[in-house]
Design a protein around this motif. Structure first.
Motif, short mmCIF file in Angstrom:
data_model
loop_
_atom_site.label_atom_id
_atom_site.label_comp_id
_atom_site.label_asym_id
_atom_site.label_seq_id
_atom_site.Cartn_x
_atom_site.Cartn_y
_atom_site.Cartn_z
N VAL A 93 -3.54 -0.84 -3.60
CA VAL A 93 -2.09 -0.97 -2.40
C VAL A 93 -0.87 -0.84 -3.37
O VAL A 93 0.11 -0.65 -3.04
N ALA A 94 -1.13 -1.29 -4.61
CA ALA A 94 0.03 -1.52 -5.62
C ALA A 94 -0.16 -1.17 -7.00
O ALA A 94 -1.40 -1.82 -7.36
N GLY A 95 0.27 -0.58 -7.74
CA GLY A 95 -0.12 -0.27 -9.25
C GLY A 95 1.08 0.34 -9.78
O GLY A 95 1.82 1.32 -9.64
N ASN A 96 1.10 0.03 -11.25
CA ASN A 96 2.13 0.82 -12.07
C ASN A 96 1.61 0.83 -13.30
O ASN A 96 2.47 1.01 -14.41
N GLY A 97 0.33 0.59 -13.66
CA GLY A 97 -0.27 1.00 -15.09
C GLY A 97 -0.64 -0.43 -15.66
O GLY A 97 -1.35 -0.75 -16.28
N ARG A 98 0.26 -1.52 -15.57
CA ARG A 98 0.18 -2.61 -16.02
C ARG A 98 -0.15 -3.73 -15.23
O ARG A 98 -0.50 -4.99 -15.44
N ALA A 99 -0.04 -3.52 -13.44
CA ALA A 99 -0.04 -4.51 -12.68
C ALA A 99 -0.58 -3.65 -11.40
O ALA A 99 -0.44 -2.56 -11.38
N PHE A 100 -1.49 -4.28 -10.86
CA PHE A 100 -2.15 -3.66 -9.77
C PHE A 100 -2.77 -4.76 -8.55
O PHE A 100 -2.99 -5.73 -9.06
N VAL A 101 -2.88 -4.30 -7.51
CA VAL A 101 -3.62 -5.12 -6.39
C VAL A 101 -4.42 -4.19 -5.65
O VAL A 101 -3.84 -3.00 -5.21
N SER A 102 -5.53 -4.42 -5.56
CA SER A 102 -6.44 -3.85 -4.53
C SER A 102 -7.00 -4.60 -3.66
O SER A 102 -7.59 -5.74 -3.80
N HIS A 103 -7.10 -4.18 -2.47
CA HIS A 103 -7.86 -4.76 -1.39
C HIS A 103 -9.19 -4.11 -1.24
O HIS A 103 -9.76 -3.15 -1.22
N TYR A 104 -10.22 -5.18 -0.79
CA TYR A 104 -11.51 -4.80 -0.61
C TYR A 104 -11.89 -5.13 0.86
O TYR A 104 -11.52 -6.19 1.28
N SER A 105 -12.59 -4.28 1.42
CA SER A 105 -12.96 -4.43 3.05
C SER A 105 -14.52 -3.91 2.95
O SER A 105 -14.71 -3.06 2.31
N ARG A 106 -14.95 -4.43 4.14
CA ARG A 106 -16.37 -4.11 4.27
C ARG A 106 -16.06 -3.92 6.04
O ARG A 106 -15.90 -4.90 6.77
N ASN A 107 -16.80 -3.05 6.82
CA ASN A 107 -16.61 -2.77 7.89
C ASN A 107 -15.34 -3.07 8.83
O ASN A 107 -15.15 -3.48 9.72
#
Length: 94
Positions: A47-61
Protein backbone atom coordinates in the motif's frame (compact mmCIF):
# COMPACT_ATOMS: atom_id res chain seq x y z
CA UNK A 1 -3.93 -20.13 38.17
CA UNK A 2 -5.54 -16.71 38.76
CA UNK A 3 -8.01 -17.37 35.93
CA UNK A 4 -8.67 -20.96 36.96
CA UNK A 5 -9.96 -20.28 40.50
CA UNK A 6 -12.83 -17.93 39.48
CA UNK A 7 -13.83 -20.41 36.76
CA UNK A 8 -13.94 -23.25 39.30
CA UNK A 9 -16.19 -21.14 41.53
CA UNK A 10 -18.60 -20.49 38.66
CA UNK A 11 -17.73 -16.82 38.16
CA UNK A 12 -17.89 -15.35 34.67
CA UNK A 13 -14.48 -14.32 33.36
CA UNK A 14 -13.76 -11.41 31.09
CA UNK A 15 -12.41 -12.63 27.74
CA UNK A 16 -8.65 -12.67 27.49
CA UNK A 17 -7.24 -9.76 25.53
CA UNK A 18 -6.26 -10.79 22.04
CA UNK A 19 -2.64 -10.08 21.41
CA UNK A 20 -1.08 -9.37 18.05
CA UNK A 21 2.33 -10.87 17.50
CA UNK A 22 5.09 -8.35 16.84
CA UNK A 23 8.58 -8.59 15.42
CA UNK A 24 11.18 -5.95 14.62
CA UNK A 25 14.80 -5.87 13.55
CA UNK A 26 17.22 -3.10 12.74
CA UNK A 27 19.42 -4.09 9.82
CA UNK A 28 22.00 -1.35 9.34
CA UNK A 29 19.87 1.65 8.33
CA UNK A 30 16.66 -0.35 7.69
CA UNK A 31 14.04 -0.89 10.37
CA UNK A 32 11.95 -3.99 9.62
CA UNK A 33 8.67 -4.57 11.49
CA UNK A 34 5.90 -7.15 11.29
CA UNK A 35 2.59 -7.46 13.12
CA UNK A 36 0.22 -10.42 13.10
CA UNK A 37 0.53 -13.81 11.50
CA UNK A 38 0.96 -14.40 7.81
CA UNK A 39 1.40 -17.49 5.69
CA UNK A 40 2.29 -18.51 2.17
CA UNK A 41 -1.45 -18.51 1.40
CA UNK A 42 -1.85 -14.85 2.42
CA UNK A 43 -2.74 -12.25 -0.18
CA UNK A 44 -0.20 -9.40 -0.19
CA UNK A 45 -1.20 -5.77 -0.81
CA UNK A 46 1.67 -3.27 -0.94
CA UNK A 47 0.00 0.00 0.00
CA UNK A 48 3.00 2.32 0.27
CA UNK A 49 6.49 2.16 -1.08
CA UNK A 50 9.27 4.34 -2.38
CA UNK A 51 12.27 2.01 -2.65
CA UNK A 52 13.64 2.63 0.86
CA UNK A 53 10.35 2.30 2.75
CA UNK A 54 7.25 0.18 2.26
CA UNK A 55 4.13 -1.11 3.98
CA UNK A 56 2.38 -4.30 2.90
CA UNK A 57 -0.90 -5.64 4.28
CA UNK A 58 -1.46 -9.38 4.40
CA UNK A 59 -4.97 -10.79 4.23
CA UNK A 60 -6.64 -14.14 4.14
CA UNK A 61 -10.29 -14.76 3.28
CA UNK A 62 -10.69 -10.99 2.92
CA UNK A 63 -9.56 -10.17 6.49
CA UNK A 64 -6.38 -8.33 7.47
CA UNK A 65 -4.10 -10.76 9.31
CA UNK A 66 -0.78 -8.95 9.28
CA UNK A 67 1.38 -6.07 8.13
CA UNK A 68 5.06 -5.87 7.24
CA UNK A 69 6.98 -2.68 6.78
CA UNK A 70 10.43 -1.26 6.31
CA UNK A 71 11.33 2.20 7.56
CA UNK A 72 7.63 2.87 8.24
CA UNK A 73 7.23 2.40 12.00
CA UNK A 74 4.20 4.65 12.49
CA UNK A 75 2.21 3.08 9.65
CA UNK A 76 2.98 -0.45 10.88
CA UNK A 77 2.17 0.13 14.56
CA UNK A 78 -1.17 1.81 13.85
CA UNK A 79 -2.33 -1.49 12.35
CA UNK A 80 -2.34 -3.40 15.67
CA UNK A 81 -6.03 -2.71 16.42
CA UNK A 82 -7.02 -3.29 12.80
CA UNK A 83 -5.50 -6.77 12.89
CA UNK A 84 -6.96 -7.72 16.27
CA UNK A 85 -10.43 -6.48 15.19
CA UNK A 86 -10.41 -8.58 12.00
CA UNK A 87 -11.10 -5.62 9.72
CA UNK A 88 -11.82 -6.47 6.06
CA UNK A 89 -8.85 -5.64 3.85
CA UNK A 90 -11.22 -3.87 1.44
CA UNK A 91 -11.67 -1.18 4.13
CA UNK A 92 -7.95 -0.35 3.83
CA UNK A 93 -7.48 -0.42 0.06
CA UNK A 94 -8.43 2.42 -2.25
Amino acid sequence: MKRLIPALLGHELAPATASVQYFWSDQYDVKLQALGRTSAQSDVHTVAGNGRAFVSHYSRNGTVEGVVGANSPRQVMTMRRTISAGVPVSDLLD
